[in-house]
Structures are given as structure tokens and as C-alpha cells.
Scaffold this motif. Structure first.
Motif, mmCIF file in Angstrom:
data_model
loop_
_atom_site.group_PDB
_atom_site.id
_atom_site.type_symbol
_atom_site.label_atom_id
_atom_site.label_comp_id
_atom_site.label_asym_id
_atom_site.label_seq_id
_atom_site.Cartn_x
_atom_site.Cartn_y
_atom_site.Cartn_z
ATOM 1 N N VAL A 6 0.866 -1.177 0.000
ATOM 2 C CA VAL A 6 0.000 0.000 0.000
ATOM 3 C C VAL A 6 0.905 1.230 0.000
ATOM 4 O O VAL A 6 1.820 1.329 0.818
ATOM 5 N N PHE A 7 0.633 2.162 -0.926
ATOM 6 C CA PHE A 7 1.412 3.396 -1.001
ATOM 7 C C PHE A 7 0.474 4.581 -0.808
ATOM 8 O O PHE A 7 -0.639 4.603 -1.341
ATOM 9 N N ASP A 8 0.938 5.552 -0.061
ATOM 10 C CA ASP A 8 0.189 6.790 0.169
ATOM 11 C C ASP A 8 0.752 7.843 -0.787
ATOM 12 O O ASP A 8 1.882 8.295 -0.619
ATOM 13 N N VAL A 9 -0.035 8.218 -1.808
ATOM 14 C CA VAL A 9 0.486 9.099 -2.863
ATOM 15 C C VAL A 9 -0.457 10.268 -3.118
ATOM 16 O O VAL A 9 -1.611 10.269 -2.693
ATOM 17 N N GLU A 10 0.038 11.262 -3.848
ATOM 18 C CA GLU A 10 -0.783 12.397 -4.232
ATOM 19 C C GLU A 10 -1.698 12.017 -5.397
ATOM 20 O O GLU A 10 -1.468 11.039 -6.102
ATOM 21 N N VAL A 11 -2.729 12.835 -5.582
ATOM 22 C CA VAL A 11 -3.749 12.527 -6.585
ATOM 23 C C VAL A 11 -3.154 12.399 -7.984
ATOM 24 O O VAL A 11 -3.453 11.448 -8.716
ATOM 25 N N SER A 12 -2.325 13.354 -8.382
ATOM 26 C CA SER A 12 -1.783 13.338 -9.737
ATOM 27 C C SER A 12 -0.967 12.067 -9.993
ATOM 28 O O SER A 12 -1.015 11.501 -11.096
ATOM 29 N N ASP A 13 -0.230 11.614 -8.977
ATOM 30 C CA ASP A 13 0.546 10.377 -9.129
ATOM 31 C C ASP A 13 -0.369 9.165 -9.222
ATOM 32 O O ASP A 13 -0.109 8.232 -9.997
ATOM 33 N N ALA A 14 -1.450 9.173 -8.447
ATOM 34 C CA ALA A 14 -2.401 8.060 -8.495
ATOM 35 C C ALA A 14 -3.034 7.946 -9.878
ATOM 36 O O ALA A 14 -3.171 6.844 -10.437
ATOM 37 N N ILE A 15 -3.410 9.082 -10.442
ATOM 38 C CA ILE A 15 -4.026 9.081 -11.774
ATOM 39 C C ILE A 15 -3.037 8.595 -12.828
ATOM 40 O O ILE A 15 -3.365 7.744 -13.674
ATOM 41 N N ARG A 16 -1.827 9.119 -12.780
ATOM 42 C CA ARG A 16 -0.817 8.769 -13.779
ATOM 43 C C ARG A 16 -0.458 7.279 -13.715
ATOM 44 O O ARG A 16 -0.403 6.594 -14.741
ATOM 45 N N LEU A 17 -0.223 6.780 -12.505
ATOM 46 C CA LEU A 17 0.158 5.376 -12.349
ATOM 47 C C LEU A 17 -0.985 4.435 -12.722
ATOM 48 O O LEU A 17 -0.760 3.351 -13.262
ATOM 49 N N CYS A 18 -2.209 4.861 -12.448
ATOM 50 C CA CYS A 18 -3.369 4.059 -12.837
ATOM 51 C C CYS A 18 -3.476 3.992 -14.359
ATOM 52 O O CYS A 18 -3.691 2.918 -14.935
ATOM 53 N N ASP A 19 -3.303 5.139 -15.013
ATOM 54 C CA ASP A 19 -3.364 5.177 -16.476
ATOM 55 C C ASP A 19 -2.289 4.299 -17.105
ATOM 56 O O ASP A 19 -2.485 3.762 -18.209
ATOM 57 N N GLU A 20 -1.169 4.155 -16.411
ATOM 58 C CA GLU A 20 -0.067 3.339 -16.919
ATOM 59 C C GLU A 20 -0.248 1.854 -16.623
ATOM 60 O O GLU A 20 0.592 1.035 -17.005
ATOM 61 N N GLY A 21 -1.322 1.499 -15.929
ATOM 62 C CA GLY A 21 -1.588 0.097 -15.625
ATOM 63 C C GLY A 21 -0.792 -0.454 -14.465
ATOM 64 O O GLY A 21 -0.683 -1.674 -14.301
ATOM 65 N N ALA A 22 -0.238 0.429 -13.628
ATOM 66 C CA ALA A 22 0.613 -0.013 -12.520
ATOM 67 C C ALA A 22 -0.154 -0.303 -11.241
ATOM 68 O O ALA A 22 0.398 -0.882 -10.301
ATOM 69 N N LEU A 23 -1.449 0.073 -11.191
ATOM 70 C CA LEU A 23 -2.206 -0.031 -9.951
ATOM 71 C C LEU A 23 -3.440 -0.913 -10.107
ATOM 72 O O LEU A 23 -4.033 -0.992 -11.186
ATOM 73 N N MET A 24 -3.825 -1.542 -9.013
ATOM 74 C CA MET A 24 -5.061 -2.308 -8.973
ATOM 75 C C MET A 24 -6.262 -1.368 -9.015
ATOM 76 O O MET A 24 -6.233 -0.304 -8.396
ATOM 77 N N GLU A 25 -7.312 -1.762 -9.713
ATOM 78 C CA GLU A 25 -8.554 -0.997 -9.652
ATOM 79 C C GLU A 25 -9.282 -1.317 -8.350
ATOM 80 O O GLU A 25 -9.191 -2.435 -7.829
ATOM 81 N N ILE A 26 -9.977 -0.306 -7.818
ATOM 82 C CA ILE A 26 -10.673 -0.460 -6.539
ATOM 83 C C ILE A 26 -12.133 -0.093 -6.739
ATOM 84 O O ILE A 26 -12.454 1.027 -7.151
ATOM 85 N N ASP A 27 -13.016 -1.029 -6.442
ATOM 86 C CA ASP A 27 -14.451 -0.816 -6.583
ATOM 87 C C ASP A 27 -14.989 -0.167 -5.310
ATOM 88 O O ASP A 27 -14.858 -0.743 -4.227
ATOM 89 N N PRO A 28 -15.583 1.036 -5.405
ATOM 90 C CA PRO A 28 -16.125 1.674 -4.201
ATOM 91 C C PRO A 28 -17.125 0.812 -3.443
ATOM 92 O O PRO A 28 -17.288 0.966 -2.233
ATOM 93 N N ALA A 29 -17.783 -0.108 -4.161
ATOM 94 C CA ALA A 29 -18.752 -0.983 -3.509
ATOM 95 C C ALA A 29 -18.083 -1.936 -2.518
ATOM 96 O O ALA A 29 -18.756 -2.489 -1.635
ATOM 97 N N ASP A 30 -16.771 -2.107 -2.654
ATOM 98 C CA ASP A 30 -16.045 -2.980 -1.728
ATOM 99 C C ASP A 30 -15.643 -2.258 -0.437
ATOM 100 O O ASP A 30 -15.186 -2.898 0.510
ATOM 101 N N LEU A 31 -15.807 -0.949 -0.407
ATOM 102 C CA LEU A 31 -15.407 -0.175 0.758
ATOM 103 C C LEU A 31 -16.537 -0.134 1.781
ATOM 104 O O LEU A 31 -17.718 -0.182 1.412
#
Length: 358
Positions: free
Chosen positions: A77-102
Motif C-alpha cells: 500500500v502506497f500513500d500518494v498524491e492525486v496526480s501520481d495516483a491518476i498517472r500510475l493508474c493510467d499506466e496500468g501499474a495499480l489495482m482498480e478499486i471498486d467503491p462498492a467494496d469499501l
């Protein structure tokens, strides 16, 4: 939220027989890390039996990207800023998270409706709202203390060195605010060549008096050591120094830069199931409210606000120290990740060139 509900939500799906009963969390260190350890890590470990290993980084997105590029991801688990989260997600580096699971709010409100605007992304969940603010040493200005962003740039009336972060995002906006641009118009102005020049012209007026910082602990130390009389800093760090350590600091909320911090999980995390359980536990209503006992960052869930009470000293009301307090929002600039996705490269190049010039 009742303890039984918290436990059932947090523990649902954890494979207690799994070999790797641990989760590696990479965060920002300092007082912020302490707040996470107390509010998230200790109760999670106690209730789940999963050990939480905390790793500090000046910016957790940096080791995350390095680990992904090396094909050797060691953090969960990494604590990152919004812009980094968006960029890394777009690059396919991060797991998708379904809000329904929260976990839902205590009154049953779904997580998707309970988090503040911008707090839920395809691959990220926010935990805090925080601000970059101006702080000054009260011993330097006893009779006529500064009160505005413009005062930060007035070294004649308020002498002394200034501390600023060595990046354009949290520097250019402040120059424009100090130069009279309303908070709501900062991005419109900064999106023009004339606006960029205006920001750098304003920075030129104090360039020779600036001490540049890069890590969150640095501006607090600069202020404490008397190396600067004013600095920008993360509001939680300043709060910890003021209230937790008794430092003679004061905060100027005029022109604060507001942002969210997001929890993300890399696709190749070594303990993905434990990572998801930790993320769900740490972002439930009660845990986010609990964190505000230790540091003055606003919870990212609406339902947490009513549960925010006193600082750990038992005598300091936390609400007035929150970036989200109504009186602190009057001239706040909210981070715009889309703007920075479009302009970060060019503005960073211009900023670094400006730094290098005499």
C-alpha cells in the motif's frame, strides 16, 4: 461505528491461514506517519493478526514507480498524491478499486456517496485532505505579524529568509495569490503565458531570500532553527510542531493549497489481499476520524467530520486546525490534477530553468 461492525468489515475476506501475514505500507514519515500508525496500523494488526510494516519516503510515488519499473514490487500500500495516483493508474501499474467494496458509513450511506468530491478514483481511495500553508516564527514578528500571502513576499515589512518547496505546483500558485489573483482564477491565469510570466516575476522579488526545501520535515526545522522567518509547509507538520512540541509558530491560511492523499495498491503487490483489507479498514468512518486526534488533516469521508474531537492532549479542539474548516477555505486553491497532467512537464522545465538562472 460499533466495534463489532468495524471488526466484521475490516476482517471480512482475510485469509488467516495465508503464509504472508503482513502488509507493507509506504508513507511520508514524520507526524503524519505517527497518526497512521496509531489510528490504522495498531488496531488493524490487533484485530486481524496481520503485521504492518511501515516504510517512510520523501514521496512514496518515487519508490513505487522505481519498483514497478524494476519489476520488483515490495510495497503493498502506497500513500500518494492525486496526480501520481491518476498517472500510475493510467499506466496500468495499480489495482482498480471498486467503491462498492469499501465499508459504508455508520448510517448505511454507501462509500461512493460518503467520500468527499475527488476522493474516489479508479485505482485509489483518499484518506486525508491536507493543505500547504504559510507559517511564521512568532518571535520574529511580535508587534506586526504577517497575515496574508502578500506579506510572505514583503521582505521589507517582514524581513528574513523564506522557505519554499522546490517544485512549481506549490510555488507558482502562491506567487499569483500574493499578486492579487483570486483563488478561483489561479488555474485560468496559470494556463496562459502571461500568467506564468506574472508568477515568475513575483517569485523574482524574493528569489535571493529563498531557502528551498524538498522533504516535509525540512521547513519545520528551518523555522525552528531560525534559518527562515517564514515558510510554506504541510499544515499537519506545523500543527504538530506548534501544539505537540510547543514551538512558537503561527499559521497563515490565506492562499492555502489543498490536496488529497490517496491509498493505492500496485498490481504486483506481494500481499494484495492483505493490502486490500488494510485499505478498507484504514478508510472507514471511525479510523479516519481517529487519525484527526493525532494530526490536523481533514478526513476524506463526510461521516467522519462529526466524530472529530480533541487532539491527543485532551484539550485542543481539532476542528479549527483543519484545512477544511470554513474560515480556512476562503482563499484556498484546490489541486487540479487535470491541469497538472497537461502542464506539469512544461512548468517544471520552466521552473528548473528559472532556479538555475542567476
Amino acid at each position: 461505528m460499533k466495534t463489532t461492525l468495524i471488526m466484521s468489515t475490516a476482517l471480512a475476506g482475510i485469509a488467516f491461514g495465508a503464509t504472508a501475514q503482513e502488509v507493507n505500507v509506504v508513507s511520508w514519515g514524520g507526524a503524519y506517519e505517527t497518526s497512521q500508525v496509531e489510528a490504522y496500523n495498531k488496531p488493524f494488526a490487533e484485530e486481524s493478526g496481520i503485521k504492518v510494516n511501515m516504510i517512510a519516503a520523501d514521496n512514496p510515488a518515487t519508490p513505487l514507480r522505481a519498483q514497478v519499473e524494476a519489476g520488483n514490487v515490495t510495497g503493498d500500500v502506497f500513500d500518494v498524491e492525486v496526480s501520481d495516483a491518476i498517472r500510475l493508474c493510467d499506466e496500468g501499474a495499480l489495482m482498480e478499486i471498486d467503491p462498492a467494496d469499501l465499508p459504508a458509513a455508520p448510517d448505511g450511506t454507501p462509500a461512493a456517496d460518503d467520500f468527499v468530491d475527488g476522493a474516489l478514483l479508479d485505482c485509489a481511495v483518499a484518506n486525508i485532505v491536507w493543505g500547504t500553508v504559510i507559517s511564521y516564527n512568532t518571535t520574529k514578528f511580535t508587534d506586526n505579524p504577517p497575515t496574508t500571502a502578500a506579506d510572505f513576499f514583503d521582505t521589507e515589512t517582514f524581513p528574513g529568509k523564506r522557505g519554499l518547496p522546490k517544485n512549481p505546483k506549490r510555488t507558482l500558485y502562491l506567487a499569483l495569490i500574493a499578486d492579487g489573483v483570486p483563488a478561483a482564477e489561479v488555474y485560468d491565469v496559470l494556463g496562459t503565458d502571461e500568467g506564468v510570466q506574472r508568477a515568475f516575476d513575483k517569485l523574482d522579488t524574493i528569489k535571493d531570500e529563498v531557502v528551498w526545501w524538498e522533504a516535509g520535515a525540512q521547513p519545520v526545522q528551518l523555522l525552528a532553527d531560525g534559518e527562515v522567518s517564514m515558510t510554506t509547509a504541510y499544515n499537519g507538520r506545523i500543527f504538530d510542531a506548534m501544539v505537540g512540541e510547543g514551538q512558537p509558530f503561527e499559521v497563515i491560511w490565506d492562499g492555502q493549497y489543498m490536496d488529497l492523499d490517496m491509498f493505492v495498491i500496485p498490481v504486483d503487490a506481494p500481499n494484495p489481499e492483505n493490502a486490500m483489507e488494510y485499505l478498507k479498514f484504514a478508510t472507514d468512518t471511525q479510523r479516519l476520524a481517529d487519525q484527526a486526534q493525532y494530526i490536523s488533516y481533514g478526513p476524506a469521508r463526510k461521516s467522519s467530520a462529526a466524530l472529530v474531537g480533541m487532539y491527543k492532549d485532551g484539550k485542543t479542539e481539532m476542528a479549527p486546525h483543519m484545512p477544511t474548516a470554513p474560515e480556512n477555505l476562503e482563499s484556498a486553491v484546490l489541486d487540479d490534477p487535470e491541469f497538472w497532467a497537461d502542464h506539469a512537464a512544461e512548468l517544471s522545465e520552466r521552473f528548473n530553468s528559472w532556479l538555475a538562472s542567476s
